[in-house]
Design a protein around this motif. Structure first.
Motif, mmCIF file in Angstrom:
data_model
loop_
_atom_site.group_PDB
_atom_site.id
_atom_site.type_symbol
_atom_site.label_atom_id
_atom_site.label_comp_id
_atom_site.label_asym_id
_atom_site.label_seq_id
_atom_site.Cartn_x
_atom_site.Cartn_y
_atom_site.Cartn_z
ATOM 1 N N VAL A 62 5.370 2.122 2.070
ATOM 2 C CA VAL A 62 4.146 2.555 1.392
ATOM 3 C C VAL A 62 3.331 1.321 1.016
ATOM 4 O O VAL A 62 3.882 0.295 0.603
ATOM 5 N N ARG A 63 2.023 1.434 1.203
ATOM 6 C CA ARG A 63 1.091 0.389 0.829
ATOM 7 C C ARG A 63 0.132 1.015 -0.177
ATOM 8 O O ARG A 63 -0.451 2.065 0.094
ATOM 9 N N GLU A 64 -0.020 0.373 -1.323
ATOM 10 C CA GLU A 64 -0.891 0.909 -2.359
ATOM 11 C C GLU A 64 -2.225 0.169 -2.357
ATOM 12 O O GLU A 64 -2.267 -1.051 -2.295
ATOM 13 N N GLU A 65 -3.291 0.949 -2.391
ATOM 14 C CA GLU A 65 -4.643 0.411 -2.523
ATOM 15 C C GLU A 65 -5.326 1.222 -3.621
ATOM 16 O O GLU A 65 -5.745 2.358 -3.394
ATOM 17 N N GLY A 66 -5.396 0.636 -4.790
ATOM 18 C CA GLY A 66 -5.950 1.363 -5.936
ATOM 19 C C GLY A 66 -5.065 2.556 -6.254
ATOM 20 O O GLY A 66 -3.865 2.419 -6.430
ATOM 21 N N GLN A 67 -5.660 3.743 -6.301
ATOM 22 C CA GLN A 67 -4.898 4.955 -6.585
ATOM 23 C C GLN A 67 -4.368 5.617 -5.323
ATOM 24 O O GLN A 67 -3.697 6.635 -5.396
ATOM 25 N N HIS A 68 -4.677 5.040 -4.164
ATOM 26 C CA HIS A 68 -4.260 5.637 -2.901
ATOM 27 C C HIS A 68 -2.987 4.962 -2.374
ATOM 28 O O HIS A 68 -2.787 3.769 -2.553
ATOM 29 N N ARG A 69 -2.159 5.774 -1.734
ATOM 30 C CA ARG A 69 -0.939 5.270 -1.111
ATOM 31 C C ARG A 69 -0.994 5.625 0.370
ATOM 32 O O ARG A 69 -1.296 6.763 0.727
ATOM 33 N N TYR A 70 -0.690 4.633 1.194
ATOM 34 C CA TYR A 70 -0.716 4.813 2.638
ATOM 35 C C TYR A 70 0.695 4.590 3.179
ATOM 36 O O TYR A 70 1.316 3.558 2.911
ATOM 37 N N TYR A 71 1.169 5.571 3.935
ATOM 38 C CA TYR A 71 2.535 5.551 4.445
ATOM 39 C C TYR A 71 2.564 5.190 5.920
ATOM 40 O O TYR A 71 1.699 5.611 6.696
ATOM 41 N N SER A 72 3.581 4.409 6.286
ATOM 42 C CA SER A 72 3.808 4.014 7.678
ATOM 43 C C SER A 72 5.273 4.230 8.008
ATOM 44 O O SER A 72 6.150 4.166 7.130
ATOM 45 N N LEU A 73 5.537 4.446 9.275
ATOM 46 C CA LEU A 73 6.899 4.649 9.764
ATOM 47 C C LEU A 73 7.649 3.327 9.807
ATOM 48 O O LEU A 73 7.096 2.305 10.212
#
Length: 137
Positions: A62-73
């Motif tokens: 998981v990568r966090e940018e502000g309040q957003h979380r982006y998931y990668s395999l």
């Protein structure tokens, strides 16, 4: 860490992994929870619950940018599944090769060829698995 087979046994988690694999192959550097919810048609709490399990199994990062979380395999933990499955494929190939030669070889030669083929497939798998675990490779 949870057993990898228990983690991937759930269909929703497999769907999430598949989606993240496709997105990663398309060049995306992470997929948001809201995109996963929209693409899979599953509720946000359900997606979050499954992402937590996948994170704990280290199958996603998981990568966090502000309040957003982006998931990668993260495919590393799937090596255990691969290590378990490969011998089944190798045995199938060896059996098919042996069946193709049975009609042209005497029984004793066909049996010997089958044993050699199985030993070669097993050895290849062992070496492949060993080399995957060498750091920096």
């Amino acid at each position: 860490m949870a057993d990898i087979f228990d983690v991937i046994a759930d269909g929703t988690r497999r769907d999430i992994l598949q989606l993240l694999r496709e997105r990663g192959a398309a060049g995306e550097h992470g997929t948001s929870v809201s995109n996963i919810v929209a693409d899979l048609g599953v509720s946000q709490p359900t997606v979050s619950k499954h992402l937590k399990v996948l994170r704990e199994a280290e199958l996603v990062s998981v990568r966090e940018e502000g309040q957003h979380r982006y998931y990668s395999l993260s495919v590393g933990p799937l090596d255990e599944v691969d290590d378990w499955l490969v011998p089944f494929f190798d045995d199938g190939i060896a059996a098919a090769d042996a069946a193709a030669t049975v009609s042209t070889l005497p029984d004793s030669a066909a049996a010997a060829a089958d044993l050699v083929g199985r030993a070669a497939a097993s050895t290849k798998h062992a070496f492949d698995s060993m080399f995957k675990r060498i750091p920096g490779r």
